[in-house]
Design an enzyme around this catalytic site. Sequence first.
Site, PDB file in Angstrom:
ATOM      1  N   GLN A 171       0.839  -1.204   0.000  1.00 48.32           N
ATOM      2  CA  GLN A 171       0.000   0.000   0.000  1.00 48.32           C
ATOM      3  C   GLN A 171       0.869   1.247   0.000  1.00 48.32           C
ATOM      4  O   GLN A 171       1.939   1.280   0.580  1.00 48.32           O
ATOM      5  CB  GLN A 171      -0.949  -0.009   1.191  1.00 48.32           C
ATOM      6  CG  GLN A 171      -0.318  -0.176   2.551  1.00 48.32           C
ATOM      7  CD  GLN A 171      -1.353  -0.284   3.646  1.00 48.32           C
ATOM      8  OE1 GLN A 171      -2.524   0.052   3.466  1.00 48.32           O
ATOM      9  NE2 GLN A 171      -0.942  -0.762   4.805  1.00 48.32           N
ATOM     10  N   HIS A 193      -2.804   0.115  -3.820  1.00 47.39           N
ATOM     11  CA  HIS A 193      -3.739   0.548  -2.782  1.00 47.39           C
ATOM     12  C   HIS A 193      -4.259   1.954  -3.093  1.00 47.39           C
ATOM     13  O   HIS A 193      -5.416   2.149  -3.381  1.00 47.39           O
ATOM     14  CB  HIS A 193      -3.108   0.486  -1.385  1.00 47.39           C
ATOM     15  CG  HIS A 193      -4.038   0.866  -0.267  1.00 47.39           C
ATOM     16  ND1 HIS A 193      -4.179   2.158   0.188  1.00 47.39           N
ATOM     17  CD2 HIS A 193      -4.869   0.119   0.495  1.00 47.39           C
ATOM     18  CE1 HIS A 193      -5.057   2.199   1.176  1.00 47.39           C
ATOM     19  NE2 HIS A 193      -5.498   0.971   1.383  1.00 47.39           N
ATOM     20  N   ASP A 235      -8.043   0.784  -3.217  1.00 42.53           N
ATOM     21  CA  ASP A 235      -9.009   0.915  -2.123  1.00 42.53           C
ATOM     22  C   ASP A 235      -9.629   2.300  -2.219  1.00 42.53           C
ATOM     23  O   ASP A 235      -8.937   3.312  -2.061  1.00 42.53           O
ATOM     24  CB  ASP A 235      -8.309   0.733  -0.779  1.00 42.53           C
ATOM     25  CG  ASP A 235      -9.293   0.563   0.374  1.00 42.53           C
ATOM     26  OD1 ASP A 235     -10.472   0.908   0.199  1.00 42.53           O
ATOM     27  OD2 ASP A 235      -8.871   0.084   1.443  1.00 42.53           O
ATOM     28  N   GLU A 270     -11.495  -2.262  -4.015  1.00 44.45           N
ATOM     29  CA  GLU A 270     -11.859  -2.528  -2.625  1.00 44.45           C
ATOM     30  C   GLU A 270     -12.794  -1.448  -2.100  1.00 44.45           C
ATOM     31  O   GLU A 270     -12.574  -0.258  -2.317  1.00 44.45           O
ATOM     32  CB  GLU A 270     -10.603  -2.602  -1.759  1.00 44.45           C
ATOM     33  CG  GLU A 270     -10.878  -2.971  -0.315  1.00 44.45           C
ATOM     34  CD  GLU A 270      -9.606  -3.237   0.487  1.00 44.45           C
ATOM     35  OE1 GLU A 270      -9.713  -3.291   1.719  1.00 44.45           O
ATOM     36  OE2 GLU A 270      -8.528  -3.382  -0.123  1.00 44.45           O
ATOM     37  N   ASP A 304     -14.392  -4.901   2.507  1.00 42.21           N
ATOM     38  CA  ASP A 304     -13.669  -4.566   3.733  1.00 42.21           C
ATOM     39  C   ASP A 304     -14.678  -4.098   4.769  1.00 42.21           C
ATOM     40  O   ASP A 304     -15.082  -4.856   5.646  1.00 42.21           O
ATOM     41  CB  ASP A 304     -12.611  -3.505   3.441  1.00 42.21           C
ATOM     42  CG  ASP A 304     -11.819  -3.101   4.685  1.00 42.21           C
ATOM     43  OD1 ASP A 304     -12.080  -3.646   5.766  1.00 42.21           O
ATOM     44  OD2 ASP A 304     -10.921  -2.229   4.573  1.00 42.21           O
ATOM     45  N   GLN A 326     -11.291  -9.036   2.269  1.00 44.39           N
ATOM     46  CA  GLN A 326     -10.136  -8.637   3.072  1.00 44.39           C
ATOM     47  C   GLN A 326     -10.375  -9.135   4.494  1.00 44.39           C
ATOM     48  O   GLN A 326     -11.282  -8.667   5.183  1.00 44.39           O
ATOM     49  CB  GLN A 326      -9.856  -7.137   3.125  1.00 44.39           C
ATOM     50  CG  GLN A 326      -8.494  -6.951   3.803  1.00 44.39           C
ATOM     51  CD  GLN A 326      -8.183  -5.594   4.365  1.00 44.39           C
ATOM     52  OE1 GLN A 326      -7.320  -5.476   5.230  1.00 44.39           O
ATOM     53  NE2 GLN A 326      -8.840  -4.552   3.902  1.00 44.39           N
ATOM     54  N   LYS A 328      -9.376  -8.695   7.718  1.00 45.90           N
ATOM     55  CA  LYS A 328      -8.639  -7.629   8.407  1.00 45.90           C
ATOM     56  C   LYS A 328      -8.281  -8.139   9.804  1.00 45.90           C
ATOM     57  O   LYS A 328      -9.090  -8.093  10.723  1.00 45.90           O
ATOM     58  CB  LYS A 328      -9.506  -6.372   8.466  1.00 45.90           C
ATOM     59  CG  LYS A 328      -8.725  -5.075   8.487  1.00 45.90           C
ATOM     60  CD  LYS A 328      -9.677  -3.907   8.378  1.00 45.90           C
ATOM     61  CE  LYS A 328      -8.968  -2.608   8.073  1.00 45.90           C
ATOM     62  NZ  LYS A 328      -8.593  -2.475   6.667  1.00 45.90           N
TER      63      LYS A 328
END
Length: 416
Positions: A171, A193, A235, A270, A304, A326, A328
Amino acid sequence: MQITDVILAPGQGAFFYDDQDAIRAGALQEGFVYVGQSKTPGFRSIRVPASSLSLGLVLHDGVVVWGDAMGVQYSGAGGRDPLFDPNTISDLMRRVIAPRLLGVDASRFLAACAEVLQPWEGSRLPLSLEYGVSQALLRAAAHIHRKTMAAIVCSEFDLMLPTRKVPIYCQSGDAREMNVDKMILKGVDVLPHGLINSRQKFGIGGQTFMDFVKWVAKRIRELGTPNYHPVLHFDVYGWIGQEIGLEPQRIADFICRVSETVPEFTVNIESPADFGSTEAQIDEYAKIVSILDGRNSRARVVVDERCNTLEDIRLFAAAKATHLVQIKTPDVGSIADTARAVLICKANKVGAYVGGSCTETDLSARASVHVSVATRADMMLAKPGMGVDEALSIVGNEQNRLFATLNRGVSDPEKS
């Protein structure tokens, strides 16, 4: 082997905790800080230095194994636990968890997690605490059995030892252009990212974001080797829905346009939108996925927000409401549940991305590598921090050391 004592050490996460609601509401960035009033409970300012808490288990032979507890960057948003408070976690650790740990058989990872991480006063423990304690228990089992953490996961879940490396995703943070160049030069598997977390970065109608996507592809062609063909992963923090509306057809149309601008690449998007609840997110994401699949698009949706716990992941995977989840790690809780989450995704033919947060630590990142490799995740995040070099070094080197050990055909004692 038993645990004879528990010790705690204050720590720092590798980045900052950010108030997502305030940023979405238009807080301006001046230098590194955001200016304005915080909105999410617990935040004294919009950007707060990330704290962590190291949890040490003293084993019968005197060896200390560690795990780190922390929150994620956007704590308190999207159904997540509130902002990490090390004092609260320390108090719970001393009063509730330490007595449980002193009586547990540390050689049995899953059984120890189940015993130690039981609910307290009718509620689940803070997920950050589960995460830290489970890392330490995994390291304890690895030390006791003289095996890698990956081998312990394989043994506990009845999996074959891994033979393939997991692709690594980096990222960029806000230093997009410089970090994209770094990623390309280092041949990162999945990038960049982009941190598209504000209207300024997304642009009117998404044009600023679209230009960035095209620039990344152009830069890969300019700097990359002839055979370098990474996956592009962006993202957007719900900004497609924020900017063009929450109608699945329009969101799918936009995602297709993004993909069509860089037809030679697979594109992951994302968090295209936040529909306000887990139930709504599942329903609407399933529609977006269905539309993209019906068009044979090379674009893939990654969930996410609103998909935090193991049960959330189970629901999204079963409903085919995403192409990749994802996972997390601090939001899932116990790292054993991260392993379970990957296996649930695979059983439902949904991609498993073991992610986490820039706010994590070197210890939590290395433990995540072992779980990712053991369960054969589809990709894993280079973490912690927002710089490319440090995170890629920590995660990439840990994976390389793991495979060097496995390929030699011997197990290694846990490295503290």
